[in-house]
Design a protein around this motif. Structure first.
Motif, short mmCIF file in Angstrom:
data_model
loop_
_atom_site.label_atom_id
_atom_site.label_comp_id
_atom_site.label_asym_id
_atom_site.label_seq_id
_atom_site.Cartn_x
_atom_site.Cartn_y
_atom_site.Cartn_z
N SER A 1 5.71 -12.68 -7.60
CA SER A 1 6.00 -12.77 -6.17
C SER A 1 7.50 -12.67 -5.96
CB SER A 1 5.48 -14.09 -5.62
OG SER A 1 4.09 -14.14 -5.72
N ASP A 2 7.88 -11.82 -5.05
CA ASP A 2 9.30 -11.66 -4.73
C ASP A 2 9.42 -11.28 -3.27
OD1 ASP A 2 8.46 -9.05 -4.71
OD2 ASP A 2 9.56 -8.44 -6.50
N GLU A 3 10.55 -10.74 -2.92
CA GLU A 3 10.83 -10.43 -1.52
C GLU A 3 10.14 -9.16 -1.03
OE1 GLU A 3 12.65 -12.21 0.70
OE2 GLU A 3 12.80 -13.78 -0.80
N ARG A 4 9.62 -8.35 -1.94
CA ARG A 4 8.97 -7.11 -1.50
C ARG A 4 7.70 -7.42 -0.71
NH1 ARG A 4 8.11 -3.64 -6.72
NH2 ARG A 4 7.88 -5.70 -7.60
N PRO A 5 7.37 -6.60 0.27
CA PRO A 5 6.11 -6.80 1.00
C PRO A 5 4.91 -6.65 0.05
CG PRO A 5 7.52 -5.21 2.14
CD PRO A 5 8.16 -5.51 0.83
N THR A 6 3.91 -7.46 0.26
CA THR A 6 2.75 -7.44 -0.64
C THR A 6 2.02 -6.11 -0.61
OG1 THR A 6 1.37 -8.42 1.07
CG2 THR A 6 2.36 -9.92 -0.53
N ALA A 7 2.06 -5.39 0.49
CA ALA A 7 1.36 -4.11 0.59
C ALA A 7 2.00 -3.04 -0.29
CB ALA A 7 1.31 -3.64 2.04
N ASP A 8 3.29 -3.24 -0.68
CA ASP A 8 3.98 -2.25 -1.51
C ASP A 8 3.63 -2.39 -2.98
OD1 ASP A 8 5.13 -1.39 0.79
OD2 ASP A 8 7.10 -2.31 0.42
N VAL A 9 2.94 -3.46 -3.36
CA VAL A 9 2.66 -3.72 -4.77
C VAL A 9 1.15 -3.52 -4.99
CG1 VAL A 9 2.78 -5.45 -6.60
CG2 VAL A 9 4.53 -5.39 -4.82
N GLN A 10 0.81 -2.76 -6.08
CA GLN A 10 -0.61 -2.49 -6.33
C GLN A 10 -1.36 -3.77 -6.66
OE1 GLN A 10 -1.49 0.30 -9.44
NE2 GLN A 10 -3.65 0.30 -8.96
N TRP A 11 -0.96 -4.49 -7.71
CA TRP A 11 -1.62 -5.74 -8.10
C TRP A 11 -0.59 -6.86 -8.09
CZ3 TRP A 11 -6.67 -5.88 -8.16
CH2 TRP A 11 -7.39 -4.72 -8.44
#
Length: 176
Positions: free
Chosen positions: A137-147
């Motif tokens: 988990s980081d600052e990137r939006p969750t939709a940008d990460v596959q899993w």
């Protein structure tokens, strides 16, 4: 004893005999009609009784199957009821404060919920998710990460779970 029969007497006897024969024919015809009607009614009644018996046998077979299905459904319902009670007791016996859940997100959408991060990684590895596919988990939006795995902690104040990692608030329209 000798009796002398006269012609008029013979004619009278013949007329009476003819009349009696006609009455016998009429009565025999009526009797034959009545007997025929009785036989037809008997066959019809027998046919209805045989159909009723066949229908009764079919209904009995259907009822027997339905009773077996009902018994199986009641047994399954009882087993599910026992399992629900067991799970309720297990849930009520555990302390909720500080309890964590791990949610597997696929492109930001919830996919599966696990009790721990290790269970999540172990289970999803069996479904073909490679070990290097996990992004912390980081600052990137969750939709940008596959899993992605996100942890949630029970919060007694809200009577629910909250994210363990909260992203920093973004300014809205320059105000912050």
């Amino acid at each position: 004893m000798i009796r002398i029969v006269t012609t008029p007497r013979l004619e009278s006897l013949e007329r009476a005999s003819r009349t009696a024969r006609e009455q016998v024919r009429e009565v025999a015809g009526s009797a034959n009609e009545a007997f025929g009607e009785h036989v037809r009614e008997l066959y019809a009644t027998t046919d209805r009784a045989e159909r009723a018996e066949a229908t009764t046998d079919e209904v009995a077979a259907i009822l027997k199957r339905a009773m077996q299905e009902l018994a199986a459904a009641q047994k399954e319902l009882l087993l599910k009821d026992i399992e629900i009670r067991r799970l309720r007791e297990e849930l009520e016996s555990e302390r909720l404060e500080g309890r964590t859940l791990t949610v597997l997100l696929h492109h930001g959408e919830p996919h599966t919920i696990y009790r721990s991060r290790e269970e999540a990684k172990g289970d999803t590895a069996t479904h073909g998710v490679p070990a290097d596919a996990w992004v912390p988990s980081d600052e990137r939006p969750t939709a940008d990460v596959q899993w992605r795995l996100d942890a949630f902690i029970y919060d007694a104040g809200s009577n629910g779970f909250r994210r363990a990692y909260m992203p920093s608030p973004e300014p809205v329209g320059g105000a912050a």
